[in-house]
Design a protein around this motif. Sequence first.
Motif, PDB file in Angstrom:
ATOM      1  N   LYS A 134       0.840  -1.206   0.000  1.00 29.65           N
ATOM      2  CA  LYS A 134       0.000   0.000   0.000  1.00 29.65           C
ATOM      3  C   LYS A 134       0.867   1.245   0.000  1.00 29.65           C
ATOM      4  CE  LYS A 134      -3.318  -2.560   2.591  1.00 29.65           C
ATOM      5  NZ  LYS A 134      -2.482  -3.782   2.520  1.00 29.65           N
ATOM      6  N   SER A 135       0.400   2.243  -0.700  1.00 26.78           N
ATOM      7  CA  SER A 135       1.185   3.471  -0.727  1.00 26.78           C
ATOM      8  C   SER A 135       0.302   4.662  -0.392  1.00 26.78           C
ATOM      9  CB  SER A 135       1.822   3.652  -2.098  1.00 26.78           C
ATOM     10  OG  SER A 135       0.819   3.801  -3.054  1.00 26.78           O
ATOM     11  N   ALA A 136       0.961   5.721   0.021  1.00 26.29           N
ATOM     12  CA  ALA A 136       0.219   6.940   0.378  1.00 26.29           C
ATOM     13  C   ALA A 136       1.085   8.152   0.109  1.00 26.29           C
ATOM     14  CB  ALA A 136      -0.161   6.902   1.856  1.00 26.29           C
ATOM     15  N   LEU A 138       2.679  11.597   1.082  1.00 30.19           N
ATOM     16  CA  LEU A 138       3.053  12.208   2.370  1.00 30.19           C
ATOM     17  C   LEU A 138       2.677  13.687   2.383  1.00 30.19           C
ATOM     18  CD1 LEU A 138       6.476  10.874   3.668  1.00 30.19           C
ATOM     19  CD2 LEU A 138       4.243  10.701   4.736  1.00 30.19           C
ATOM     20  N   GLN A 139       1.423  13.956   2.124  1.00 27.16           N
ATOM     21  CA  GLN A 139       0.941  15.336   2.124  1.00 27.16           C
ATOM     22  C   GLN A 139      -0.357  15.383   2.916  1.00 27.16           C
ATOM     23  OE1 GLN A 139       0.294  16.982  -1.744  1.00 27.16           O
ATOM     24  NE2 GLN A 139       2.476  17.091  -2.178  1.00 27.16           N
ATOM     25  N   PRO A 140      -0.475  16.374   3.787  1.00 27.84           N
ATOM     26  CA  PRO A 140      -1.738  16.441   4.535  1.00 27.84           C
ATOM     27  C   PRO A 140      -2.881  16.838   3.613  1.00 27.84           C
ATOM     28  CG  PRO A 140      -0.328  18.310   5.076  1.00 27.84           C
ATOM     29  CD  PRO A 140       0.452  17.446   4.143  1.00 27.84           C
ATOM     30  N   ARG A 141      -4.036  16.223   3.811  1.00 27.63           N
ATOM     31  CA  ARG A 141      -5.239  16.637   3.063  1.00 27.63           C
ATOM     32  C   ARG A 141      -6.059  17.508   3.993  1.00 27.63           C
ATOM     33  NH1 ARG A 141      -5.375  11.275   1.410  1.00 27.63           N
ATOM     34  NH2 ARG A 141      -6.870  10.735   3.037  1.00 27.63           N
ATOM     35  N   HIS A 202     -10.850  13.283   4.922  1.00 24.46           N
ATOM     36  CA  HIS A 202      -9.969  12.693   5.934  1.00 24.46           C
ATOM     37  C   HIS A 202     -10.065  11.178   6.026  1.00 24.46           C
ATOM     38  CE1 HIS A 202      -8.753  16.583   7.316  1.00 24.46           C
ATOM     39  NE2 HIS A 202     -10.011  16.964   7.475  1.00 24.46           N
ATOM     40  N   GLY A 203     -11.121  10.613   5.462  1.00 22.67           N
ATOM     41  CA  GLY A 203     -11.303   9.167   5.564  1.00 22.67           C
ATOM     42  C   GLY A 203     -10.551   8.412   4.481  1.00 22.67           C
ATOM     43  N   ARG A 204     -10.827   7.114   4.413  1.00 21.21           N
ATOM     44  CA  ARG A 204     -10.112   6.299   3.433  1.00 21.21           C
ATOM     45  C   ARG A 204     -10.644   6.549   2.026  1.00 21.21           C
ATOM     46  NH1 ARG A 204     -12.854   0.583   5.095  1.00 21.21           N
ATOM     47  NH2 ARG A 204     -14.900   1.133   4.360  1.00 21.21           N
TER      48      ARG A 204
ATOM     49  N   PRO B  37       1.202  14.342   6.705  1.00 25.03           N
ATOM     50  CA  PRO B  37      -0.205  14.036   7.003  1.00 25.03           C
ATOM     51  C   PRO B  37      -0.399  13.690   8.475  1.00 25.03           C
ATOM     52  CG  PRO B  37       0.795  12.270   5.719  1.00 25.03           C
ATOM     53  CD  PRO B  37       1.797  13.371   5.791  1.00 25.03           C
ATOM     54  N   ARG B  40      -3.925   9.911  11.638  1.00 25.13           N
ATOM     55  CA  ARG B  40      -5.169   9.269  11.206  1.00 25.13           C
ATOM     56  C   ARG B  40      -5.218   9.130   9.686  1.00 25.13           C
ATOM     57  NH1 ARG B  40     -10.354  11.787  10.625  1.00 25.13           N
ATOM     58  NH2 ARG B  40     -11.939  10.201  10.447  1.00 25.13           N
ATOM     59  N   GLN B  41      -4.851  10.217   8.997  1.00 29.01           N
ATOM     60  CA  GLN B  41      -4.906  10.177   7.532  1.00 29.01           C
ATOM     61  C   GLN B  41      -3.947   9.127   6.962  1.00 29.01           C
ATOM     62  OE1 GLN B  41      -4.175  13.943   5.358  1.00 29.01           O
ATOM     63  NE2 GLN B  41      -3.212  12.694   3.784  1.00 29.01           N
ATOM     64  N   LEU B  42      -2.719   9.126   7.494  1.00 29.02           N
ATOM     65  CA  LEU B  42      -1.724   8.186   6.965  1.00 29.02           C
ATOM     66  C   LEU B  42      -2.130   6.741   7.282  1.00 29.02           C
ATOM     67  CD1 LEU B  42       0.830   8.365   5.339  1.00 29.02           C
ATOM     68  CD2 LEU B  42       2.157   8.432   7.436  1.00 29.02           C
ATOM     69  N   GLN B  44      -5.159   5.667   7.614  1.00 29.62           N
ATOM     70  CA  GLN B  44      -6.271   5.334   6.699  1.00 29.62           C
ATOM     71  C   GLN B  44      -5.732   4.985   5.324  1.00 29.62           C
ATOM     72  OE1 GLN B  44      -9.606   5.354   7.073  1.00 29.62           O
ATOM     73  NE2 GLN B  44     -10.227   6.874   8.552  1.00 29.62           N
ATOM     74  N   ASP B  45      -4.835   5.828   4.805  1.00 34.71           N
ATOM     75  CA  ASP B  45      -4.328   5.640   3.444  1.00 34.71           C
ATOM     76  C   ASP B  45      -3.513   4.353   3.307  1.00 34.71           C
ATOM     77  OD1 ASP B  45      -5.537   7.999   2.870  1.00 34.71           O
ATOM     78  OD2 ASP B  45      -3.710   9.158   2.543  1.00 34.71           O
ATOM     79  N   LEU B  46      -2.819   3.984   4.383  1.00 34.94           N
ATOM     80  CA  LEU B  46      -1.965   2.793   4.314  1.00 34.94           C
ATOM     81  C   LEU B  46      -2.642   1.573   4.927  1.00 34.94           C
ATOM     82  CD1 LEU B  46       1.404   4.490   5.345  1.00 34.94           C
ATOM     83  CD2 LEU B  46       0.816   3.625   3.081  1.00 34.94           C
ATOM     84  N   SER B  47      -3.895   1.713   5.318  1.00 36.19           N
ATOM     85  CA  SER B  47      -4.658   0.635   5.988  1.00 36.19           C
ATOM     86  C   SER B  47      -3.863   0.065   7.163  1.00 36.19           C
ATOM     87  CB  SER B  47      -4.981  -0.494   5.005  1.00 36.19           C
ATOM     88  OG  SER B  47      -5.643  -0.017   3.900  1.00 36.19           O
TER      89      SER B  47
END
Lengths: 293, 129
Positions: A134-136, A138-141, A202-204, B37, B40-42, B44-47
């Motif tokens: 999984k990737s994300a 690294l920036q705040p939303r 903010h959610g998935r 981030p 919580r956001q990170l 969520q994004d990375l499960s």
Amino acid sequence: MSVLILFYIVFLSQIYLLSIYFPGQLAKRVRQVLSKYPPDKYGKLYPPPFDYFASREGVSRVRNWQLLNFAIAGLGLGILLAAVLSGYQPDPMGGDEIFVLAYAMIQFVPLFMAEIMTAKWFSRMRQEYAGRPKSAELQPRKLWDVVSPLNLFLALGIYLAMAAWFLQQHMGESERGATLITLFGLGAMNLGYFLLLLHRVHGRKNDPYKSHADQLHELKLLASILVISSIAASTILVLTDMADMFVLEVFDPVLISVFAQFCAVFSIGLGFSKTTIEDIDFEVYREDAGPVV
Amino acid sequence: MQVTINIDNPEPAFAQLTAQIKQGVLGGSLNPGDALPSIRQLAQDLSLNPKTVAKAYRMLERDQVIESKGYRGTFIHQNAMAGSTHDLAAWVHERLTKTIAVLRDAGATDSEIRIAFGNAMNQQISKGT
């Protein structure tokens, strides 16, 4: 007579937009995606059991869905024809708008069905995604990344202006209950919109593979739709109320039909115009694609 | 910058996360003052469990790679470059390896070393240090 002709034109436009044009556009998009991005190359886009969608069964489902829309359009035309043949005249005291609203609700049913199916599709995608790297970003939303404070406060301001109008005009003994229900109802809808937007920011992610840029674009679009919808709902309430005040209730069915079409144009229509298939990064759905970029 | 967590990787998720953020700082993708981030956001994004991300952030904060500014969020620390070159976990591993070698040379068995290490750790924990 001119009111009647205006109503027929607006109602015909409602039938065409909600049951023929937009469903047609949606079906065309689905067919384009199926042909341009097939499951053998873009496997992540078709989590089982939705992989059948690229087969003949899927194609027939899309066709059946479009037929359902045509049937609803036929129903609308039938109602219109019956009105013409029976010499229908709109009630000068209003009230007929309830039928226009009920028909609009029926027209939205296939679109809600498509929405529910999309939600199930995304849910399966997320299940498939669970075992993958999984990737994300690294920036705040943040909320303000997707909606400008000006737009948000504009929607709030119009709601408050609408509330002030109703509180000034309809706080007599007999009207107080209905006025408060209207205001709380619309207030709850606006709060729901706001919470939905916060949850989506903010959610998935619904679609776990979606690229960061596409995700941000989708959120901005959603925010625009919610703001426009909120402003439209407040405005239409004041307009129908003004129509009642100036004894123009006879225009209520026209106003409600315009409102239903406005909602469709500024939700589905805006979505289509702001996001073409070419704008979407489908490479993230390739089986050989790495984590989301 | 993107971070990727591979659950098949034997390295724990929090360690993968800290390593990639440090690499981002060293590689210039993340610069002092950049916002990160929320936990919580990170998560969520990375499960991931938020506790896992929180642990990674705690480690990075300890190493002065990131700094928390309360409600304003979490940012890359001004000394992040220096903090990212310092790998405390590797240092601990090296020191322990040397200590174990010394104890073995003195004739202590592996079992004795393990028991003594466990006792020492428990003693420290009960002291609250």
